[in-house]
Design a protein around this motif. Sequence first.
Motif, PDB file in Angstrom:
ATOM      1  N   ARG A 176       0.831  -1.209   0.000  1.00 42.25           N
ATOM      2  CA  ARG A 176       0.000   0.000   0.000  1.00 42.25           C
ATOM      3  C   ARG A 176       0.866   1.259   0.000  1.00 42.25           C
ATOM      4  N   ASP A 177       2.179   1.087  -0.155  1.00 40.63           N
ATOM      5  CA  ASP A 177       3.109   2.215  -0.172  1.00 40.63           C
ATOM      6  C   ASP A 177       2.792   3.144  -1.341  1.00 40.63           C
ATOM      7  N   ASP A 178       2.668   4.417  -1.047  1.00 36.19           N
ATOM      8  CA  ASP A 178       2.388   5.410  -2.088  1.00 36.19           C
ATOM      9  C   ASP A 178       2.964   6.763  -1.663  1.00 36.19           C
ATOM     10  N   GLU A 200       7.647   8.003  -5.815  1.00 36.84           N
ATOM     11  CA  GLU A 200       7.939   7.060  -6.893  1.00 36.84           C
ATOM     12  C   GLU A 200       8.897   5.950  -6.473  1.00 36.84           C
ATOM     13  N   ASP A 217       9.734   4.906  -3.413  1.00 39.05           N
ATOM     14  CA  ASP A 217       9.135   4.106  -2.346  1.00 39.05           C
ATOM     15  C   ASP A 217       8.138   3.099  -2.924  1.00 39.05           C
ATOM     16  N   THR A 218       7.290   3.539  -3.811  1.00 40.85           N
ATOM     17  CA  THR A 218       6.283   2.664  -4.409  1.00 40.85           C
ATOM     18  C   THR A 218       6.939   1.601  -5.282  1.00 40.85           C
TER      19      THR A 218
END
Length: 162
Positions: free
Chosen positions: A11-13, A16, A18-19
């Motif tokens: 669910r990382d957002d 850029e 990190d996702t």
Amino acid sequence: MAETQRQPVPRDDNGELDTATAFLTFARNCVLKKTDGLTEEQLRRVLVGSGTTLLGLVHHLTFAELVWFRHHVAGGADPGDVDMNVPEELTAADVLAGYRAAIEESDAAIRAVGDPGRPIAVAIDGKVHTLRWVLAHMTSETARHAGHADILREQIDGVTGR
């Protein structure tokens, strides 16, 4: 059949990088958990006509990590062949430890670059791509092989799930 290894997608957002790294890590973990609890024989068992094995997939992905992140991103030595043939002298523990070590090295190379838009150190077929491109490529490559691993694991003992 119930999915016994199912985990939610990241669910990382928070940006850029990190996702992108969260989804690459998720795909890597999907591959690794397919090997959990299996014997050396089960990991080397050939169940499809191509000869692909769970251990062969991990071996292949180890070298893919090294080619793309060590060589192309960080500018280190090219590790060479990226096939799925695991030498008999390598134990399953050796192959799995090698994959985990390659992941750590890759993650360090990703952190060192930091910016997904930065160009990589070594061109690919004469074209300089960005870290963003390598992350996308390795995520799709790893996820594709995680799907293969899922099918092989189901054939071995019925365990399923992403």
